[in-house]
Design an enzyme around this catalytic site. Structure first.
Site, PDB file in Angstrom:
ATOM      1  N   ARG A   1       0.850  -1.174   0.000  1.00 38.04           N
ATOM      2  CA  ARG A   1       0.000   0.000   0.000  1.00 38.04           C
ATOM      3  C   ARG A   1       0.890   1.230   0.000  1.00 38.04           C
ATOM      4  NH1 ARG A   1      -4.426   1.114   4.524  1.00 38.04           N
ATOM      5  NH2 ARG A   1      -2.562   1.478   5.720  1.00 38.04           N
TER       6      ARG A   1
ATOM      7  N   THR B   1      -0.741   7.594  -0.914  1.00 35.43           N
ATOM      8  CA  THR B   1      -2.050   7.523  -1.596  1.00 35.43           C
ATOM      9  C   THR B   1      -2.934   6.415  -1.029  1.00 35.43           C
ATOM     10  OG1 THR B   1      -1.252   5.904  -3.209  1.00 35.43           O
ATOM     11  CG2 THR B   1      -0.928   8.243  -3.751  1.00 35.43           C
TER      12      THR B   1
ATOM     13  N   ASP C   1       0.638  -2.601  12.386  1.00 31.99           N
ATOM     14  CA  ASP C   1       1.057  -3.066  11.060  1.00 31.99           C
ATOM     15  C   ASP C   1       1.336  -4.561  11.114  1.00 31.99           C
ATOM     16  OD1 ASP C   1       2.856  -3.788   8.840  1.00 31.99           O
ATOM     17  OD2 ASP C   1       2.748  -1.656   8.371  1.00 31.99           O
TER      18      ASP C   1
ATOM     19  N   ASP D   1       4.841  -5.803   9.747  1.00 28.72           N
ATOM     20  CA  ASP D   1       5.955  -5.469  10.647  1.00 28.72           C
ATOM     21  C   ASP D   1       5.926  -6.334  11.898  1.00 28.72           C
ATOM     22  OD1 ASP D   1       7.098  -3.589   9.015  1.00 28.72           O
ATOM     23  OD2 ASP D   1       6.015  -1.902   9.895  1.00 28.72           O
TER      24      ASP D   1
END
Ligand code: PRP
Ligand code: URA
Length: 214
Positions: free
Chosen positions: A109, A113, A205, A208
């Site tokens: 991603r 944006t 995340d 991560d």
């Protein structure tokens, strides 16, 4: 969106799933335990997502007698993780479905944006003949999942199921809007997305935390 629009969405409220998901969300859960939990959750979700698989009659001789029993009717399955975080869900599913083939779709991603950017794709050649489980722990804006489904459809895929651990309502709406007929299995539908496109409360995340990169 109307309530009917979510008719293909299954929220898995099984106590084991909810218990494991709580530990997964916890900021104190380290990478090793996080990976184990993602694997276990994927296995539990696949168990439920395969409930509709067809059975065929067979005959088995037990130590006592011959009997009629049931086996899977030759179902061909493909597990398609969205890289990178989807990788964490593959092994748990393969333990249940060892004959499944695995395809990979690499999407990240764009942090500015929030649009998905494709960087890798390798699929089983007979993708059109397989029941597909697209796996990714997080369904946030839905951009990555919708892009993966549309990509698979362009390659001839027909029966597509999406398995995500945590979804934002926005992400479900996006997939429902752009991917008609896809069945969506989630363990939780959270509150909303924050300004950075992260699910709230979510788990942070997923990539991560799985791979210890932050
Ligand atoms: C995360 C996650 C999904 C995507 C969800 O991946 O694993 O693929 O974001 O967001 P979306 O619904 O708004 O598209 P990310 O792009 O962080 O890449 P990674 O798996 O390599 O960390
Ligand atoms: N990707 C993640 O890993 N977590 C989120 O909350 C949103 C996207």
């Amino acid at each position: 969106m109307s309530e009917r629009a979510w008719e293909n969405v299954v929220v898995m409220d099984h106590p084991l799933i909810q218990h494991k998901l709580s530990i997964l969300r916890d900021i104190g859960t380290g990478a090793k335990e996080f990976r184990e939990l993602v694997k276990e959750l994927a296995m539990l979700m696949a168990y439920e997502a395969t409930r509709g698989f067809q059975l065929a009659e067979t005959t088995v001789t037990t130590p006592i007698t011959e009997t009629t029993t049931y086996v899977l009717a030759g179902k061909k399955v493909a597990v398609i993780p969205i890289l990178r975080a989807g990788l964490g869900m593959v092994d748990g599913i393969l333990e249940l479905l060892p004959a499944a083939k695995v395809g990979h779709i690499g999407l990240y991603r764009d942090p500015e944006t929030l649009q998905p950017v494709e960087y890798y794709c390798k699929l089983p050649e007979d993708i059109g003949e397989r029941d597909i489980l697209v796996v990714d722990p997080m369904l946030a804006t839905g951009g990555s999942a919708a892009a993966a489904v549309q990509f698979l459809r362009a390659k001839g895929a027909r029966e597509i199921n999406l398995l995500c651990l945590i979804a934002a309502p926005e992400g479900i709406d996006e997939v429902v809007r752009h991917c008609e007929g896809v069945k969506i299995y989630v363990a939780a539908v959270d509150s909303h997305l924050n300004d950075h496109g992260y699910i709230v409360p979510g788990l942070g995340d997923a990539g991560d935390r799985l791979f210890g990169t932050k």
